[in-house]
Scaffold this motif. Structure first.
Motif, PDB file in Angstrom:
ATOM      1  N   MET A 111     -71.953 -18.854 -57.676  1.00 49.92           N
ATOM      2  CA  MET A 111     -72.320 -19.235 -59.033  1.00 49.92           C
ATOM      3  C   MET A 111     -71.236 -18.770 -59.994  1.00 49.92           C
ATOM      4  O   MET A 111     -70.329 -18.023 -59.620  1.00 49.92           O
ATOM      5  N   PHE A 112     -71.322 -19.224 -61.238  1.00 48.60           N
ATOM      6  CA  PHE A 112     -70.371 -18.769 -62.247  1.00 48.60           C
ATOM      7  C   PHE A 112     -71.058 -18.655 -63.597  1.00 48.60           C
ATOM      8  O   PHE A 112     -72.079 -19.305 -63.855  1.00 48.60           O
ATOM      9  N   ASP A 113     -70.501 -17.792 -64.438  1.00 48.09           N
ATOM     10  CA  ASP A 113     -70.948 -17.622 -65.815  1.00 48.09           C
ATOM     11  C   ASP A 113     -69.809 -18.019 -66.746  1.00 48.09           C
ATOM     12  O   ASP A 113     -68.676 -17.569 -66.587  1.00 48.09           O
ATOM     13  N   LEU A 114     -70.139 -18.830 -67.725  1.00 46.52           N
ATOM     14  CA  LEU A 114     -69.182 -19.301 -68.729  1.00 46.52           C
ATOM     15  C   LEU A 114     -69.716 -18.912 -70.098  1.00 46.52           C
ATOM     16  O   LEU A 114     -70.879 -19.173 -70.416  1.00 46.52           O
ATOM     17  N   ARG A 115     -68.875 -18.286 -70.909  1.00 43.83           N
ATOM     18  CA  ARG A 115     -69.299 -17.861 -72.247  1.00 43.83           C
ATOM     19  C   ARG A 115     -68.227 -18.231 -73.254  1.00 43.83           C
ATOM     20  O   ARG A 115     -67.059 -17.868 -73.106  1.00 43.83           O
ATOM     21  N   LEU A 116     -68.615 -18.961 -74.289  1.00 43.46           N
ATOM     22  CA  LEU A 116     -67.725 -19.320 -75.381  1.00 43.46           C
ATOM     23  C   LEU A 116     -68.068 -18.452 -76.586  1.00 43.46           C
ATOM     24  O   LEU A 116     -69.233 -18.374 -76.987  1.00 43.46           O
ATOM     25  N   THR A 117     -67.072 -17.798 -77.132  1.00 43.17           N
ATOM     26  CA  THR A 117     -67.264 -16.941 -78.304  1.00 43.17           C
ATOM     27  C   THR A 117     -66.420 -17.495 -79.440  1.00 43.17           C
ATOM     28  O   THR A 117     -65.187 -17.494 -79.367  1.00 43.17           O
ATOM     29  N   PHE A 118     -67.079 -17.987 -80.474  1.00 45.60           N
ATOM     30  CA  PHE A 118     -66.411 -18.572 -81.631  1.00 45.60           C
ATOM     31  C   PHE A 118     -66.446 -17.596 -82.799  1.00 45.60           C
ATOM     32  O   PHE A 118     -67.437 -16.873 -82.996  1.00 45.60           O
TER      33      PHE A 118
ATOM     34  N   LEU B 262     -73.183 -20.782 -70.332  1.00 47.44           N
ATOM     35  CA  LEU B 262     -73.693 -21.585 -69.225  1.00 47.44           C
ATOM     36  C   LEU B 262     -73.631 -20.752 -67.966  1.00 47.44           C
ATOM     37  O   LEU B 262     -72.628 -20.099 -67.678  1.00 47.44           O
ATOM     38  N   ARG B 263     -74.705 -20.773 -67.194  1.00 48.76           N
ATOM     39  CA  ARG B 263     -74.723 -20.210 -65.836  1.00 48.76           C
ATOM     40  C   ARG B 263     -75.086 -21.347 -64.894  1.00 48.76           C
ATOM     41  O   ARG B 263     -76.070 -22.065 -65.112  1.00 48.76           O
TER      42      ARG B 263
ATOM     43  N   VAL C 214     -61.871 -20.275 -80.460  1.00 49.79           N
ATOM     44  CA  VAL C 214     -62.798 -19.885 -79.405  1.00 49.79           C
ATOM     45  C   VAL C 214     -62.098 -19.028 -78.361  1.00 49.79           C
ATOM     46  O   VAL C 214     -60.887 -19.145 -78.136  1.00 49.79           O
ATOM     47  N   VAL C 215     -62.883 -18.150 -77.747  1.00 50.10           N
ATOM     48  CA  VAL C 215     -62.482 -17.429 -76.539  1.00 50.10           C
ATOM     49  C   VAL C 215     -63.369 -17.933 -75.411  1.00 50.10           C
ATOM     50  O   VAL C 215     -64.601 -17.935 -75.529  1.00 50.10           O
ATOM     51  N   ILE C 216     -62.753 -18.378 -74.333  1.00 46.02           N
ATOM     52  CA  ILE C 216     -63.474 -18.870 -73.164  1.00 46.02           C
ATOM     53  C   ILE C 216     -63.439 -17.781 -72.099  1.00 46.02           C
ATOM     54  O   ILE C 216     -62.361 -17.389 -71.639  1.00 46.02           O
ATOM     55  N   ALA C 217     -64.609 -17.275 -71.721  1.00 46.48           N
ATOM     56  CA  ALA C 217     -64.701 -16.248 -70.679  1.00 46.48           C
ATOM     57  C   ALA C 217     -65.382 -16.852 -69.458  1.00 46.48           C
ATOM     58  O   ALA C 217     -66.408 -17.523 -69.575  1.00 46.48           O
ATOM     59  N   LEU C 218     -64.803 -16.609 -68.293  1.00 45.17           N
ATOM     60  CA  LEU C 218     -65.307 -17.171 -67.035  1.00 45.17           C
ATOM     61  C   LEU C 218     -65.371 -16.079 -65.974  1.00 45.17           C
ATOM     62  O   LEU C 218     -64.402 -15.327 -65.786  1.00 45.17           O
ATOM     63  N   VAL C 219     -66.487 -16.003 -65.270  1.00 44.09           N
ATOM     64  CA  VAL C 219     -66.648 -15.068 -64.163  1.00 44.09           C
ATOM     65  C   VAL C 219     -67.425 -15.784 -63.072  1.00 44.09           C
ATOM     66  O   VAL C 219     -68.458 -16.409 -63.340  1.00 44.09           O
TER      67      VAL C 219
END
Length: 494
Positions: A85-92, A149-150, A247-252
């Motif tokens: 799975m993955f986690d996506l987080r956008l921080t504006f 989004l997860r 935006v900062v796009i964070a992905l794990v």
């Protein structure tokens, strides 16, 4: 830190301490522990407390990769193949500090993201994510707005989930009927908070602390501003603040570098084109003083605040550790020991720095019996004054260092924790080695350095104070004792 679908509108009202997650601490203090237990346990095995032999538990070593998309979005990525799975987080940089004369605009824009896209209403969007086993989240605060989004990484789930997510974040339609519904929920929340003295005190405190600065008004807006906000304003704010350059796009997750680049590019290309918004100006120092809100209750809320530091303050590690000793570390802190344990004046008292883009607040909060409120307020101020003058003891410092070292692994306990850390690191322009740097800085501090940092950035005479409760005859405080005769009169009011 968890995010809430539908955002912060509803009967919860405005958060009392205004982001005290929020996100000001997120890159420095442990996040709530949420485990990915089964797979992680199989990989690492269980370790007993005896095996630790007094040492702090290990934490996940993060190999953070970073780059920028052609559209200007900053990306931070950590590969985590343990789970599919993955986690996506956008921080504006699209929080309420960007409301520009329309309090609540940022909150409503964020709340409306998943209310409609071309060909889909809010129900179809929710069913779309649910049918793919994916989770959408969003939230708006003073500094920032987020969307997350997860999803499973298998192609048959990942790509449809990403397609829907990029529609929601990049091209919301802001339907009028949904806006009317959300406005009604927000207005109902304002009515609810009128019955909550803690909420009222928090609103007044930020108004007094920040004056004309954008941090002054609540993120949820107010009764005067919300009704007049239009879909056209939401669309304009989205086009300005939800850009790839802002935006900062964070992905794990279980992704290769190529997968992560493809995801980041899809997100970046779906967003409006535009630069980062200008940085906020620093707030002016407020005038110290006390404001009382008359409220019929048995207990009085006491809130004290002064301007603290921004997130890039070099003294941040020293201030964090110093506050852990004063009132940020729960039981065993100076404030808890003197106010609760020795005198039974409150169920809980805490202090904390909320470091933000510009100087966030340092706050102390508690509630106590109304007839003891004035004495309790003076006691708190005296504790702060003594602490700033004398600094911590060596034992207090050593205990706080052990506590931080022991709890810090929770900051990377799950992929959700890690993606939140990455978002904060990117948003506040912290070095990629920030987590390791912070722990090293904390462990290297001595008593004199902590004392100097706390005295440099705080003053016992600079507090803006707001109290909320009844006006009643005051009584003297009980003397300190190991077994206080009186306990707080009831459970804390929320």
């Amino acid at each position: 830190m968890s995010e809430r679908n539908g955002l912060r509108y509803g009967l919860l009202g405005i958060a009392l301490i205004a982001l005290l997650g929020v996100l000001g601490f997120i890159a420095s203090r442990p996040a709530p522990a949420t485990t990915e237990s089964a797979a992680q346990t199989q990989v690492e095995g269980l370790k007993s407390l005896a095996e630790l032999d007094g040492k702090a538990p290990g934490r996940r070593a993060l190999e953070i990769q970073s780059w920028q998309t052609p559209e200007g979005a900053k990306v931070l990525f950590v590969a985590a193949p343990e789970l599919p799975m993955f986690d996506l987080r956008l921080t504006f940089a699209a929080g309420s500090s960007q409301d520009a004369g329309a309090p609540g605009l940022a909150m409503l824009t964020n709340a409306m993201l998943n209310e409609g896209v071309a060909g889909k209403d809010v129900t179809a969007i929710a069913e779309g994510f649910e049918g793919l086993g994916a989770e959408f989240g969003n939230g708006a605060y003073r500094d920032m707005a987020v969307a997350s989004l997860r999803s499973l990484t298998a192609g048959e789930q990942r790509q449809p989930a990403l397609d829907l997510f990029t529609q929601v974040v990049g091209a919301p339609t802001f339907p009028e009927d949904a806006l009317a519904r959300i406005k009604n929920q927000v207005l109902a929340g304002f009515e609810y908070q009128k019955q909550n003295p803690g909420k009222l005190a928090g609103l007044e405190l930020f108004d007094k602390l920040y004056g004309q600065h954008p941090y002054a008004h609540p993120s949820d807006g107010n009764e005067q501003s919300i009704p007049g906000i239009t879909p056209a304003q939401l669309k304009a704010f989205h086009q300005k603040a939800y850009t790839a350059g802002n935006v900062v796009i964070a992905l794990v997750g279980d992704l290769s570098r190529a997968d992560a680049e493809a995801i980041a590019n899809q997100v970046s290309q779906a967003l409006p084109k535009g630069p980062a918004l200008p940085k906020l100006v620093q707030p002016d120092a407020p005038k110290a003083g006390l404001t009382h809100i008359e409220f019929p209750s048995k207990q009085t809320h006491l809130m004290l605040a002064q301007l603290g530091v921004d997130r890039n303050e070099p003294d941040y590690a020293a201030l964090y550790l110093g506050n852990q000793i004063l009132g940020g570390g729960g039981f065993g802190t100076r404030l808890m020991e003197e106010v609760r344990e020795k005198r039974g004046l409150t169920y809980g008292v805490s202090s904390g720095f909320t470091a933000m883009q510009v100087r966030g607040p340092f706050m102390i909060g508690l509630q106590t019996r109304a007839e003891l409120s004035q004495g309790t307020l003076k006691l708190v101020q005296d504790i702060v004054r003594q602490y700033l003058a004398e600094g911590p003891t060596q034992k207090e410092l050593d205990d706080a260092k052990r506590e931080v070292a022991g709890s810090f692994p929770l900051s990377t306990a799950s992929n959700a924790d890690i993606v939140g850390q990455l978002g904060a690191i990117g948003f506040y322009n912290l070095p990629l080695t920030y987590l390791e740097d912070f722990m090293r800085q904390v462990q290297a501090l001595n008593v004199a350095e902590v004392k100097a940092a706390m005295a440099k950035h705080l003053s016992a005479d600079d507090f803006v104070i707001v109290t909320a409760g009844p006006t009643v005859a005051q009584k003297e405080l009980p003397p300190p004792t190991d077994k206080p005769a009186a306990l707080p009169s009831g459970v804390p009011e929320h």
